[in-house]
Design an enzyme around this catalytic site. Structure first.
Site, PDB file in Angstrom:
ATOM      1  N   ARG A  67       0.807  -1.222   0.000  1.00  0.00           N
ATOM      2  CA  ARG A  67       0.000   0.000   0.000  1.00  0.00           C
ATOM      3  C   ARG A  67       0.838   1.269   0.000  1.00  0.00           C
ATOM      4  O   ARG A  67       0.435   2.280  -0.508  1.00  0.00           O
ATOM      5  CB  ARG A  67      -0.931  -0.001   1.229  1.00  0.00           C
ATOM      6  CG  ARG A  67      -2.086  -0.964   1.050  1.00  0.00           C
ATOM      7  CD  ARG A  67      -2.815  -1.201   2.336  1.00  0.00           C
ATOM      8  NE  ARG A  67      -1.980  -1.936   3.278  1.00  0.00           N
ATOM      9  CZ  ARG A  67      -2.412  -2.391   4.441  1.00  0.00           C
ATOM     10  NH1 ARG A  67      -3.645  -2.187   4.821  1.00  0.00           N
ATOM     11  NH2 ARG A  67      -1.600  -3.058   5.245  1.00  0.00           N
ATOM     12  N   LYS A 172       1.517 -18.553   5.464  1.00  0.00           N
ATOM     13  CA  LYS A 172       0.752 -18.890   6.646  1.00  0.00           C
ATOM     14  C   LYS A 172       0.418 -17.624   7.421  1.00  0.00           C
ATOM     15  O   LYS A 172       1.108 -16.630   7.211  1.00  0.00           O
ATOM     16  CB  LYS A 172       1.526 -19.868   7.526  1.00  0.00           C
ATOM     17  CG  LYS A 172       2.765 -19.249   8.193  1.00  0.00           C
ATOM     18  CD  LYS A 172       3.418 -20.211   9.121  1.00  0.00           C
ATOM     19  CE  LYS A 172       2.778 -20.222  10.486  1.00  0.00           C
ATOM     20  NZ  LYS A 172       3.348 -19.245  11.418  1.00  0.00           N
ATOM     21  N   ASP A 201       4.764 -23.711   3.763  1.00  0.00           N
ATOM     22  CA  ASP A 201       5.176 -23.924   5.148  1.00  0.00           C
ATOM     23  C   ASP A 201       6.695 -23.939   5.067  1.00  0.00           C
ATOM     24  O   ASP A 201       7.285 -24.882   4.537  1.00  0.00           O
ATOM     25  CB  ASP A 201       4.653 -25.263   5.676  1.00  0.00           C
ATOM     26  CG  ASP A 201       5.031 -25.453   7.138  1.00  0.00           C
ATOM     27  OD1 ASP A 201       6.215 -25.233   7.460  1.00  0.00           O
ATOM     28  OD2 ASP A 201       4.166 -25.815   7.947  1.00  0.00           O
ATOM     29  N   HIS A 202       7.328 -22.890   5.581  1.00  0.00           N
ATOM     30  CA  HIS A 202       8.763 -22.732   5.296  1.00  0.00           C
ATOM     31  C   HIS A 202       9.602 -23.859   5.905  1.00  0.00           C
ATOM     32  O   HIS A 202      10.728 -24.076   5.490  1.00  0.00           O
ATOM     33  CB  HIS A 202       9.267 -21.357   5.740  1.00  0.00           C
ATOM     34  CG  HIS A 202       9.494 -21.208   7.216  1.00  0.00           C
ATOM     35  ND1 HIS A 202       8.489 -20.948   8.105  1.00  0.00           N
ATOM     36  CD2 HIS A 202      10.620 -21.292   7.952  1.00  0.00           C
ATOM     37  CE1 HIS A 202       8.998 -20.871   9.323  1.00  0.00           C
ATOM     38  NE2 HIS A 202      10.283 -21.076   9.271  1.00  0.00           N
ATOM     39  N   LYS A 206      13.466 -26.458   4.576  1.00  0.00           N
ATOM     40  CA  LYS A 206      14.723 -26.688   5.293  1.00  0.00           C
ATOM     41  C   LYS A 206      15.340 -28.007   4.816  1.00  0.00           C
ATOM     42  O   LYS A 206      14.644 -29.013   4.724  1.00  0.00           O
ATOM     43  CB  LYS A 206      14.467 -26.740   6.812  1.00  0.00           C
ATOM     44  CG  LYS A 206      13.987 -25.394   7.392  1.00  0.00           C
ATOM     45  CD  LYS A 206      13.775 -25.506   8.892  1.00  0.00           C
ATOM     46  CE  LYS A 206      13.025 -24.315   9.457  1.00  0.00           C
ATOM     47  NZ  LYS A 206      13.828 -23.117   9.661  1.00  0.00           N
ATOM     48  N   GLU A 240      12.383 -22.125  21.030  1.00  0.00           N
ATOM     49  CA  GLU A 240      12.990 -20.863  20.592  1.00  0.00           C
ATOM     50  C   GLU A 240      13.438 -20.064  21.802  1.00  0.00           C
ATOM     51  O   GLU A 240      12.780 -20.106  22.849  1.00  0.00           O
ATOM     52  CB  GLU A 240      11.971 -20.029  19.820  1.00  0.00           C
ATOM     53  CG  GLU A 240      11.496 -20.669  18.540  1.00  0.00           C
ATOM     54  CD  GLU A 240      10.527 -19.766  17.797  1.00  0.00           C
ATOM     55  OE1 GLU A 240      10.980 -18.806  17.177  1.00  0.00           O
ATOM     56  OE2 GLU A 240       9.312 -20.013  17.873  1.00  0.00           O
ATOM     57  N   ASP A 259       0.425 -21.020  15.758  1.00  0.00           N
ATOM     58  CA  ASP A 259       1.569 -20.437  15.058  1.00  0.00           C
ATOM     59  C   ASP A 259       2.560 -21.504  14.580  1.00  0.00           C
ATOM     60  O   ASP A 259       3.112 -21.392  13.489  1.00  0.00           O
ATOM     61  CB  ASP A 259       2.270 -19.454  16.020  1.00  0.00           C
ATOM     62  CG  ASP A 259       3.372 -18.645  15.353  1.00  0.00           C
ATOM     63  OD1 ASP A 259       3.190 -18.289  14.180  1.00  0.00           O
ATOM     64  OD2 ASP A 259       4.395 -18.370  16.006  1.00  0.00           O
ATOM     65  N   HIS A 264       3.876 -26.323  11.262  1.00  0.00           N
ATOM     66  CA  HIS A 264       5.260 -26.803  11.132  1.00  0.00           C
ATOM     67  C   HIS A 264       5.448 -28.167  11.804  1.00  0.00           C
ATOM     68  O   HIS A 264       6.062 -29.074  11.257  1.00  0.00           O
ATOM     69  CB  HIS A 264       6.251 -25.828  11.779  1.00  0.00           C
ATOM     70  CG  HIS A 264       6.164 -24.419  11.271  1.00  0.00           C
ATOM     71  ND1 HIS A 264       5.844 -24.122   9.975  1.00  0.00           N
ATOM     72  CD2 HIS A 264       6.379 -23.222  11.885  1.00  0.00           C
ATOM     73  CE1 HIS A 264       5.865 -22.801   9.813  1.00  0.00           C
ATOM     74  NE2 HIS A 264       6.180 -22.235  10.961  1.00  0.00           N
ATOM     75  N   LYS A 360       8.246 -20.294  23.082  1.00  0.00           N
ATOM     76  CA  LYS A 360       9.126 -19.129  22.937  1.00  0.00           C
ATOM     77  C   LYS A 360       9.795 -18.850  24.269  1.00  0.00           C
ATOM     78  O   LYS A 360       9.296 -19.246  25.318  1.00  0.00           O
ATOM     79  CB  LYS A 360       8.304 -17.920  22.488  1.00  0.00           C
ATOM     80  CG  LYS A 360       7.765 -18.093  21.072  1.00  0.00           C
ATOM     81  CD  LYS A 360       7.579 -16.782  20.367  1.00  0.00           C
ATOM     82  CE  LYS A 360       7.041 -16.963  18.965  1.00  0.00           C
ATOM     83  NZ  LYS A 360       8.077 -17.252  17.964  1.00  0.00           N
TER      84      LYS A 360
END
Ligand code: BG6
Length: 520
Positions: A67, A172, A201-202, A206, A240, A259, A264, A360
């Site tokens: 935008r 996602k 889905d990253h 991998k 993480e 998330d 994942h 996390k």
């Protein structure tokens, strides 16, 4: 614990082709939401890595769409992003030419006239650069814009470009629960045929995730023991040390289960559990994955636990609790940690629990899969061992380290030398990716972008898979939403998560904490 390194022979490596034969046809990639972090940190660095390896077609253009009224500064900003996040030298010779491929087009996501303008712009770029009809639309916006963008692309005839195939890549989160995912699938498939749709889905990009299938199906020795007769249970961890990193408003609505776990981690689980696909074609692989997810019965609410971090110390730094993070409610009930116990009701896995946990602000960054094997039927050495720390025979453990320190370790018992007693000590055979193949700068998007450009869907989610996973997790999310947790925050930042998570492993087991099968 002693560790034996394993390596690759250079003569074996030199015979491996490097994929240069897979160059997509000329086309234009249009990235919606291009002013966001993902484009700068991941997508453009990945595209440049492809360029460096000679894997992009000569006639290829990238159009950033968002935008904001940006102009040439967009390309300059992407250049800086490639250097910073792509581990690229500022003087890299190919960089200037690559940046010339990039342009920007301002667009309001909900305004049909702007899409008419985009169509004209794409035709102009195609003509100028001699590009045919191939288009790839990458949706990297906030999810509330996905449906509107797709509808507008359809209305302008952009979904079916003449003389070339058009694809759409959708980031996602794909939906918020079962109902919203179904609705989004309906909206997407009203415009694009499923063969044009790439739900990303990253994790699947991998190398270590792709290696799970290679490990299982390019080697003969593991598959015979890969079942309920030999495996006690499987643990999958995505730990993480980071917090929500300024993404408070997004995370407040998401939480750890949405998330990371339902997408994942379920992908990882499916790769560990699936039956041998008949080929590495999209249809076979995705069919086998779907069969795994469909065999998982609904999860009793007691088999799902949640947590939220309070203040603490991570990597030597004092950090605030989740509720004190920017733009997060002081009374937030959002989980920053989730763990579940799942069963897979099929012949291979009946009775083998799969434990998944993600969190996390934990003690250590580690995404890994630990496969714990059953103990031998009879332990003949225990009475012959002297009193030593090594005398407790531990189960064999196969640990697949997805990240960091990518590799695979197999733990087994070995006789401690130079003592007359039969003392057994756990040792590791350890394969280390970086030591064997060298450190890679790839971020995982290289492979996925390349596959999307080539129309190869194996590493992307099918609509049925997405809906099956939402069907599994929606009841838990609803139950959690209905009952605000009274104990939050229930774990300290820098710890291994809430105590209730340990109770999930009821049969006397425990989470394997950090790599190489050591307890934390
Ligand atoms: C993303 C989540 O999908 O995956 C993030 O939205 C999470 O919250 C990230 O941090 C983890 O990805 P990776 O590749 O760093 O393990």
């Amino acid at each position: 614990m002693a560790t034996v390194q394993m390596s690759v022979r250079p003569e074996d490596l030199s015979q491996v082709p490097h994929g240069g034969e897979r160059i997509p046809e000329a086309g234009i990639m249009v990235i919606f939401g291009a002013s966001g972090d993902l484009t700068k940190r991941k997508l453009l660095p990945a595209l440049f890595h492809l360029e460096q390896n000679g894997l992009l077609p000569a006639n290829f253009a990238i159009v950033g769409v968002a935008r904001r009224p940006l102009g040439d500064e967009f390309a300059a900003d992407m250049r800086a992003g490639i250097i910073e996040f792509g581990d690229v030298d500022a003087g890299e010779t190919k960089l200037d030419d690559f940046v010339k491929r990039i342009s920007y087009f301002p667009l309001r996501f909900d305004d049909p006239t702007d899409y008419a303008g985009l169509k004209v712009e794409l035709e102009r770029i195609a003509k100028e650069r001699g590009i045919g009809g191939k288009r790839l639309f990458y949706l990297a916006t906030a999810p509330e814009f996905f449906a509107g963008i797709i509808e507008n692309l359809g209305a302008q005839g952009l979904a079916q470009a003449e003389g070339g195939k058009t694809s759409v890549v959708i980031e996602k989160p794909f939906g918020h629960d079962l109902e919203s995912a179904r609705e989004l699938n309906r909206q997407v498939n009203a415009v694009f045929h499923e063969s044009q749709v790439f739900r990303i889905d990253h994790y699947l990009g991998k190398e270590t995730v792709q290696n799970i299938l290679v490990f299982r199906f390019a080697n003969g020795i593991f598959e015979p023991i890969w079942n309920r007769n030999y495996i006690d249970h499987v643990q999958i961890t995505a730990a993480e040390t980071l917090g929500v990193e300024g993404r408070g408003p997004f995370y407040e609505k998401a939480g750890a289960l949405r998330d990371v776990v339902q997408n994942h981690m379920m992908e990882l689980l499916s790769l560990v559990a699936l039956e041998p696909p008949s080929s590495f074609e999209a249809e076979s692989v995705r069919r086998e994955k779907l069969k795994v997810w469909q065999a998982i019965p609904s999860v009793p609410i007691l088999d799902a636990v949640r947590g939220q971090y309070g203040p603490g110390t991570v990597d030597g730094q004092t950090v605030v609790g989740y509720r004190e993070e920017e733009r997060v409610s002081h009374e937030s009930g959002t989980e920053t940690y989730a763990a579940v116990r799942l069963e897979i009701e099929n012949w291979r896995w009946a009775g083998v629990p799969f434990y998944l946990r993600a969190g996390k602000r934990l003690k250590k960054r580690a995404t890994e899969i630990s496969i714990q094997f059953k103990q031998p039927p009879l332990l003949i050495f225990d009475r012959l061992a002297s009193s030593s720390a090594c005398q407790v025979i531990q189960p064999n453990l196969l640990t697949i380290r997805i990240q960091p320190d990518e590799g695979i370790a197999l733990r087994f018992g070995a006789k401690v030398p130079t003592t007359p007693d039969m003392n057994v000590c756990p040792v590791n055979m350890d394969f280390d990716y970086a030591a064997a193949f060298g450190k890679s700068t790839a971020n995982g998007y290289e492979r996925l972008l390349m596959d999307a450009m080539l129309g190869e869907q194996t590493l992307f989610s099918h609509r049925d898979g997405v809906e099956t996973n939402w069907a599994l997790y929606t009841p838990i999310l609803e139950a959690w939403a209905a009952k605000k947790p009274e104990t939050f925050p229930n774990y300290e930042a820098g710890s291994w998560g809430p105590e209730c998570s340990d109770e999930l492993l009821r049969r006397g087991g425990h989470w394997w904490r950090n790599d190489l099968g050591r307890k934390g």
